[in-house]
Design an enzyme around this catalytic site. Sequence first.
Site, PDB file in Angstrom:
ATOM      1  N   ASN A 228       8.007  35.702  81.618  1.00 53.15           N
ATOM      2  CA  ASN A 228       6.815  35.094  81.046  1.00 53.15           C
ATOM      3  C   ASN A 228       5.592  35.830  81.562  1.00 53.15           C
ATOM      4  OD1 ASN A 228       8.061  33.069  79.586  1.00 53.15           O
ATOM      5  ND2 ASN A 228       7.752  31.491  81.114  1.00 53.15           N
TER       6      ASN A 228
ATOM      7  N   ARG B 280      13.272  32.711  77.466  1.00 49.13           N
ATOM      8  CA  ARG B 280      13.785  33.697  78.426  1.00 49.13           C
ATOM      9  C   ARG B 280      15.297  33.585  78.603  1.00 49.13           C
ATOM     10  NH1 ARG B 280      10.437  32.563  83.536  1.00 49.13           N
ATOM     11  NH2 ARG B 280      10.586  30.534  82.581  1.00 49.13           N
TER      12      ARG B 280
END
Length: 111
Positions: free
Chosen positions: A56, A38
């Site tokens: 996520n 990320r």
Amino acid sequence: MNTLAMSLSNGVTKQSPQMPLKTVRVMIKGRVQGVFYRNWTVENARELGIKGWVRNRRDGSVEALFSGDPNSIQEMEARCRRGPPAAMVTALDVVPSDENPGDGFDRRPTV
């Protein structure tokens, strides 16, 4: 901003259409959580001038929304297929989206 200003040699400013934006939703599967994916996505998207978000998912995948210049989106898709060094991407699904990407590129909470 829908137009870009171009200055002509006589000092007149001409408005020209900006390149069309492309917006896609991306699902990345494989070893993509716990490997800096990320944060890596945020860095790369901001470098390419892309708006949107990344998060996520509880199923172990990473989901993202990318919006920007079509060439930048294509480059981001290619980067996401590789991912950061510790990742192992096994699938990348890309679908067109009309979702509003917001003003920048953010990391969102897990869903």
